[in-house]
Motif scaffolding. Structure first.
Motif, short mmCIF file in Angstrom:
data_model
loop_
_atom_site.label_atom_id
_atom_site.label_comp_id
_atom_site.label_asym_id
_atom_site.label_seq_id
_atom_site.Cartn_x
_atom_site.Cartn_y
_atom_site.Cartn_z
N ALA A 196 -4.65 23.47 -4.10
CA ALA A 196 -3.50 23.25 -4.98
C ALA A 196 -2.44 22.46 -4.20
CB ALA A 196 -2.93 24.60 -5.41
N THR A 197 -1.63 21.72 -4.96
CA THR A 197 -0.62 20.90 -4.29
C THR A 197 0.79 21.48 -4.44
OG1 THR A 197 -0.51 19.53 -6.27
CG2 THR A 197 -1.91 18.75 -4.47
N PHE A 198 0.93 22.59 -5.17
CA PHE A 198 2.21 23.29 -5.34
C PHE A 198 3.27 22.41 -6.03
CE2 PHE A 198 0.81 24.84 -0.94
CZ PHE A 198 -0.06 25.78 -1.46
N LEU A 199 2.84 21.46 -6.86
CA LEU A 199 3.82 20.57 -7.51
C LEU A 199 4.16 21.06 -8.91
CD1 LEU A 199 2.36 17.06 -6.57
CD2 LEU A 199 4.05 18.43 -5.32
N TYR A 200 5.37 20.74 -9.34
CA TYR A 200 5.80 21.03 -10.72
C TYR A 200 5.58 19.77 -11.56
CZ TYR A 200 7.90 25.19 -8.77
OH TYR A 200 8.08 26.39 -8.14
N ASP A 201 4.75 19.90 -12.58
CA ASP A 201 4.35 18.73 -13.36
C ASP A 201 5.53 18.00 -14.00
OD1 ASP A 201 1.77 19.18 -12.73
OD2 ASP A 201 1.14 19.93 -14.69
N ASP A 202 6.56 18.74 -14.39
CA ASP A 202 7.67 18.11 -15.11
C ASP A 202 8.73 17.52 -14.20
OD1 ASP A 202 6.81 18.69 -17.84
OD2 ASP A 202 7.10 20.78 -17.29
N LEU A 203 8.63 17.79 -12.92
CA LEU A 203 9.58 17.19 -11.98
C LEU A 203 9.01 15.88 -11.44
CD1 LEU A 203 10.92 20.20 -9.85
CD2 LEU A 203 11.85 19.21 -11.95
N THR A 204 9.90 14.98 -11.07
CA THR A 204 9.44 13.71 -10.50
C THR A 204 8.91 13.93 -9.08
OG1 THR A 204 11.57 13.19 -9.52
CG2 THR A 204 11.22 12.46 -11.80
N PHE A 212 12.81 19.44 -3.58
CA PHE A 212 12.84 20.89 -3.79
C PHE A 212 12.07 21.62 -2.69
CE2 PHE A 212 10.84 24.79 -5.41
CZ PHE A 212 11.99 25.53 -5.64
N LEU A 220 5.27 30.33 0.06
CA LEU A 220 5.17 29.64 1.35
C LEU A 220 6.51 29.10 1.83
CD1 LEU A 220 2.02 27.34 1.43
CD2 LEU A 220 2.72 29.01 3.14
N ARG A 226 13.61 18.43 -18.48
CA ARG A 226 12.62 17.35 -18.48
C ARG A 226 11.51 17.60 -19.50
NH1 ARG A 226 13.10 15.58 -12.97
NH2 ARG A 226 15.04 14.40 -13.00
N ARG A 285 -1.32 13.09 -6.20
CA ARG A 285 -0.70 14.42 -6.02
C ARG A 285 -0.88 14.90 -4.58
NH1 ARG A 285 0.27 17.11 -11.09
NH2 ARG A 285 0.30 19.14 -10.07
N ASP A 295 11.85 14.60 -6.85
CA ASP A 295 12.42 15.94 -7.05
C ASP A 295 11.52 17.02 -6.44
OD1 ASP A 295 14.66 15.05 -8.28
OD2 ASP A 295 13.97 15.43 -10.33
N LEU A 355 1.04 24.16 4.50
CA LEU A 355 -0.34 24.25 4.01
C LEU A 355 -0.61 23.17 2.97
CD1 LEU A 355 -3.09 25.82 3.59
CD2 LEU A 355 -1.89 27.13 1.82
N ASP A 405 -0.97 24.69 -10.78
CA ASP A 405 -1.21 24.04 -9.48
C ASP A 405 -0.64 24.84 -8.31
OD1 ASP A 405 -2.37 22.20 -7.86
OD2 ASP A 405 -0.83 20.66 -8.15
N GLY A 406 -0.75 26.15 -8.39
CA GLY A 406 -0.37 26.98 -7.24
C GLY A 406 1.10 26.99 -6.91
N ALA A 407 1.95 26.63 -7.89
CA ALA A 407 3.39 26.53 -7.58
C ALA A 407 3.95 27.87 -7.09
CB ALA A 407 4.15 26.05 -8.81
#
Lengths: 227, 222
Positions: free
Chosen positions: A85-93, A100, B86, B18, A138, A96, A81, B78-80
């Motif tokens: 939202a992009t489901f990303l973790y802001d602190d990870l590159t 993940f 999912l 981080r 993103r 990464d 999907l 951000d919907g993590a």
């Protein structure tokens, strides 16, 4: 082969209100389908329901042969999907985040490098924290996850939003390649011309139900009504 | 399940390394709590020394609240959290991974606070085995109960204020048992600490088992 999506009289609630009120939808495996409809019609909710993120409380719903109401996790493993939202973790590159997502999905990581290069995320960007990326970048990362993972069902909610011209063409390329490889793609988009170039099958989501679009003109009128 | 737990735990720890939130905010907060207790009770050094185990575990509990809140705030952006759902990861694995990452951070904090009570309160550390095992068992219980409370509060707009209300009453037996075990050890009567240690172990086992079963439905409802 089981249909990619089969919904019969499906009801999805947002709070107490039905976002989908007895919707019927049949998408065969390998199809590319465009969803249109005014803002707030339920396109995003329909995609999230197909991904098993919001429950179908009444009716029938099957994704790739899995009963969504009873086995949502089994369906989710085969679905990708791209939502608001992009489901990303802001602190990870960037790298990464992609690694993940792939490992969490139990997918191989061999395609990561190629996906990052393809989405313009190689070089310096791969080591940048996701929180420092623009909205368009993103979405490129989220698309890189899909490209590397290659799910059987792609659910794309406004995939062209916030992406530059070259990126929008790339999105279309990815959709056509996924379809050519046998995947099913459902795109919710207000970009009618782009969508028409990708698929002849267009559906309108409105009033909690899903109906075939009579013509591109109908779609344009529907979109204008919701604007 | 264990593969998923390792994956989620490693991800959470990488996020903390981080972002440095644990290092720059949670750890200084924990030390500040110890310092404030020292200011409040300073006129009576004897009282400070005798209350050290309780003050230590209260500071650990406050720090745990911050660590748990942080762990679920990361998933809210951000919907993590939807991304986790999912992914098809085993919810029990997600629970164990998040609890393990919180426990890892708490153990580091407990070492830091241990140094704090020695320096600030003049506590002489004795009964090392009971002290260490108490830390392990109490941390496992706090992390498991906290992860459950965290996911319960995660989907609500009032999650920041709700989490302490959910966790503190549940954590009270841990604070009590850990304090009693530490008091016994510091008094040189470690044998009297073992019953409390067993209670902590039982609490941790119950909450880990409950979390493995209940985390999935709670994650879906969040």
């Amino acid at each position: 082969m089981a249909p990619a999506i089969r919904m019969h009289r499906a009801v999805v609630l947002l709070g107490r209100f039905p976002a989908l009120a007895g919707a019927d939808l049949l998408v065969e495996a390998g199809e590319v389908v465009h969803l249109s409809g005014p803002n707030g019609a339920g396109k995003s909710t329909l995609l999230r329901a197909c991904a098993g993120l919001v429950p179908v409380v009444e009716g029938e719903a099957e994704i790739l042969g899995h009963d969504l109401r009873r086995h949502p996790r089994a369906a989710r493993r085969r679905v990708g999907l791209l939502g608001h939202a992009t489901f990303l973790y802001d602190d990870l590159t960037v790298e990464d985040n992609v690694l993940f997502a792939l490992r969490a999905a139990g997918a191989g990581t061999a395609a990561v490098e190629a996906a990052l290069v393809r989405l313009g995320l190689s070089g310096r960007l791969r080591g940048v924290a996701a929180g420092r990326l623009s909205a368009g970048q993103r979405r490129r990362v989220a698309l890189a996850v899909l490209e590397a993972r290659r799910p059987e069902l792609w659910l794309l909610d406004e995939p062209h939003a916030g992406i530059d011209a070259a990126g929008r063409d790339l999105v279309d390329e990815l959709v056509l390649e996924a379809a050519a490889a046998g995947a099913t793609v459902v795109i919710a988009s207000h970009e009618l011309e782009r969508a028409a170039a990708l698929t002849p099958r267009m559906l309108v989501v409105s009033g909690g139900s899903v109906t075939p679009a009579a013509s591109p003109g109908t779609l344009a009128n529907t979109a204008a009504a919701g604007a | 399940m264990l593969r998923d737990a390792l994956l989620v735990g490693a991800k959470d720890l990488r996020v903390e390394v981080r972002s440095r939130v644990a290092l720059n905010q949670v750890a200084p907060f924990a030390v500040l709590v110890l310092v404030l207790f020292a200011f409040a009770l300073d006129p009576d050094r004897g009282l400070l020394a005798s209350a050290a185990p309780g003050l230590y575990w209260i500071a650990v509990t406050f720090s745990a609240l911050l660590a748990i809140q942080r762990s679920f705030a990361v998933e809210a952006a951000d919907g993590a959290r939807d991304g986790l759902r999912l992914s098809g990861l085993d919810p029990a694995g997600i629970f164990l991974g998040k609890a393990a990452a919180i426990a890892g951070q708490l153990l580091v904090l407990e070492v830091l606070l241990g140094v704090g009570v020695v320096v600030l309160y003049g506590t002489e550390l004795r009964g090392g085995t009971v002290l260490a095992l108490t830390c392990l068992a109490a941390t496992a219980g706090l992390a498991a109960a906290g992860t459950l409370a965290g996911v319960l509060a995660a989907g609500l707009r009032v999650r920041e204020t709700l989490l302490p209300l959910l966790l503190v009453p549940v954590a009270a037996p841990v604070v009590l048992a850990a304090t009693k075990a530490w008091e016994a050890a510091l008094d040189g009567q470690s044998d009297q600490g073992w019953p409390w240690l067993r209670l902590l172990g039982a609490f941790a086992a119950v909450y880990v088992a409950f979390g493995v079963v209940a985390f999935g439905p709670l994650l879906e409802e969040a």
